[in-house]
Enzyme design. Structure first.
Site, mmCIF file in Angstrom:
data_model
loop_
_atom_site.group_PDB
_atom_site.id
_atom_site.type_symbol
_atom_site.label_atom_id
_atom_site.label_comp_id
_atom_site.label_asym_id
_atom_site.label_seq_id
_atom_site.Cartn_x
_atom_site.Cartn_y
_atom_site.Cartn_z
ATOM 1 N N ASP A 159 -19.791 3.500 -7.063
ATOM 2 C CA ASP A 159 -18.575 3.934 -7.738
ATOM 3 C C ASP A 159 -18.386 3.166 -9.047
ATOM 4 O O ASP A 159 -17.982 3.740 -10.069
ATOM 5 C CB ASP A 159 -17.366 3.723 -6.828
ATOM 6 C CG ASP A 159 -17.560 4.371 -5.474
ATOM 7 O OD1 ASP A 159 -17.850 5.575 -5.441
ATOM 8 O OD2 ASP A 159 -17.442 3.669 -4.452
ATOM 9 N N HIS A 187 -14.040 3.320 -0.356
ATOM 10 C CA HIS A 187 -15.078 4.201 -0.910
ATOM 11 C C HIS A 187 -14.795 5.609 -0.399
ATOM 12 O O HIS A 187 -15.353 6.075 0.593
ATOM 13 C CB HIS A 187 -16.461 3.734 -0.467
ATOM 14 C CG HIS A 187 -17.564 4.680 -0.861
ATOM 15 N ND1 HIS A 187 -17.897 4.932 -2.168
ATOM 16 C CD2 HIS A 187 -18.390 5.452 -0.111
ATOM 17 C CE1 HIS A 187 -18.892 5.811 -2.207
ATOM 18 N NE2 HIS A 187 -19.201 6.148 -0.970
#
Length: 330
Positions: A159, A187
């Site tokens: 990410d 996440h």
């Protein structure tokens, strides 16, 4: 040559592992003088495919690869390891809710946590990639009390890499000119890519990208939904990029962090400086000192927008923890 580093990888016949194993065996992560032992885990019905991967790795004749062992027993795969890369997990199927996925994967990570507890080195560092990785990491941690709690991590480096790319693309600079990118929280689609504290060419992002609407909407949503966009485009989830990010995450943890920078990783929230509830695996900005000690970077400022988003991802992690509370025994 030094004593071999032992690395266990679960989900060894999967796409992420296929992109990762050759790079580990080549010595890319630990350098040209460090021998590597790979201990690769798969479910029984995928062992034949894993045998083919093993033969390919052997055919590369990597001089630093001391040995490679494949098995379906985590007690064999995790024996005396220095690192465990827990990639293997069931993916969400049609009609499956997040709760269902957590319940299915919790069984895997209870078993693997218990195996780590029994046979891994007490100093082993555990990186969880299989989703939902934050709560899977919490499950493994709670089932491995003999290992150091601070050595369990869930991966938000992919990410971070995605956020770095989008900021570099928007500002038309190299990704190396983007630094201090933080991913807060889970996440998942609630993760919070932080543009408030990130920097472009050593300057605050908003001095380079003045379009606050783009930052609050397009930027954040692009990072949050990137995984889904990749699945829609190629029919499969991220593999090579996830493997590359896992190497980045390991490198972040192994090497001292350059002055003035930090990286994102999800770890146990106990004692954090931001008031996030304890007992969660939550992504924070982190640094590693020259002595190898990891710490959460303190003192970053949240504006009202950022704080609201961070509270949402914290709440999601609390809800996930509640879903598996009977397994965690909390």
């Amino acid at each position: 040559m030094s004593k071999p580093v032992k690395i266990a990888i679960s989900g060894g016949a999967g796409q992420i592992a296929y992109s990762l194993l050759f790079r580990l065996a080549s010595g890319e992560l630990f350098g040209p003088n460090q021998l590597i032992e790979l201990q690769v885990l798969e479910v029984p019905n995928a062992l034949l495919a894993l045998e083919g991967v093993k033969m390919e790795i052997e055919d590369c004749a990597f001089p630093l690869l001391s040995s490679i062992k494949i098995c379906s027993d985590p007690y064999q795969a995790f024996e005396d390891i220095d690192y465990a890369l827990l990639i293997g997990a069931k993916s969400r199927g049609p009609g499956m809710e997040r709760r269902d996925l957590l319940q299915e994967n919790s069984k895997i990570f209870v078993n693997q946590g218990q195996a780590l507890n029994a046979v891994a080195k007490s100093s082993a560092k555990i990186f969880v990639v299989g989703n939902p990785c934050n709560t899977n990491c919490l499950i493994a941690l709670n089932n491995a009390p003999s290992l150091k709690r601070e050595n369990f991590y869930a991966m938000t480096r992919l990410d971070q890499n995605r956020a770095t790319f989008f900021l570099s693309q928007k500002s038309q600079v190299s990704t190396k000119d983007v630094s201090c990118v933080t991913i807060w929280g889970n996440h998942s689609a609630t993760q919070v890519p932080d543009f408030v504290n990130a920097k472009i060419s050593q300057k605050p992002v908003e001095t380079i990208i003045s379009d606050r609407q783009w930052l609050e909407k397009d930027f954040i949503e692009s990072v949050q939904k990137r995984g889904a966009a990749i699945i829609q485009a190629r029919g499969k989830s991220s593999a090579a990029s996830a493997a590359s990010a896992l190497l980045d995450a390991m490198r972040d943890r192994i090497l001292p962090t350059p002055t003035g920078q930090w990286f994102s990783t999800a770890l146990l929230s106990d004692g954090n400086p931001y008031g996030i509830e304890e007992g969660l695996i939550f992504s924070f900005p982190c640094r590693v000192k020259k002595n190898g000690q990891l710490s959460i970077v303190s003192g970053l400022k949240w504006d009202a927008f950022l704080e609201e988003k961070i509270k949402l991802t914290e709440q999601e992690l609390k809800e996930e923890r509640e879903m598996v509370s009977s397994i965690l025994k909390i």
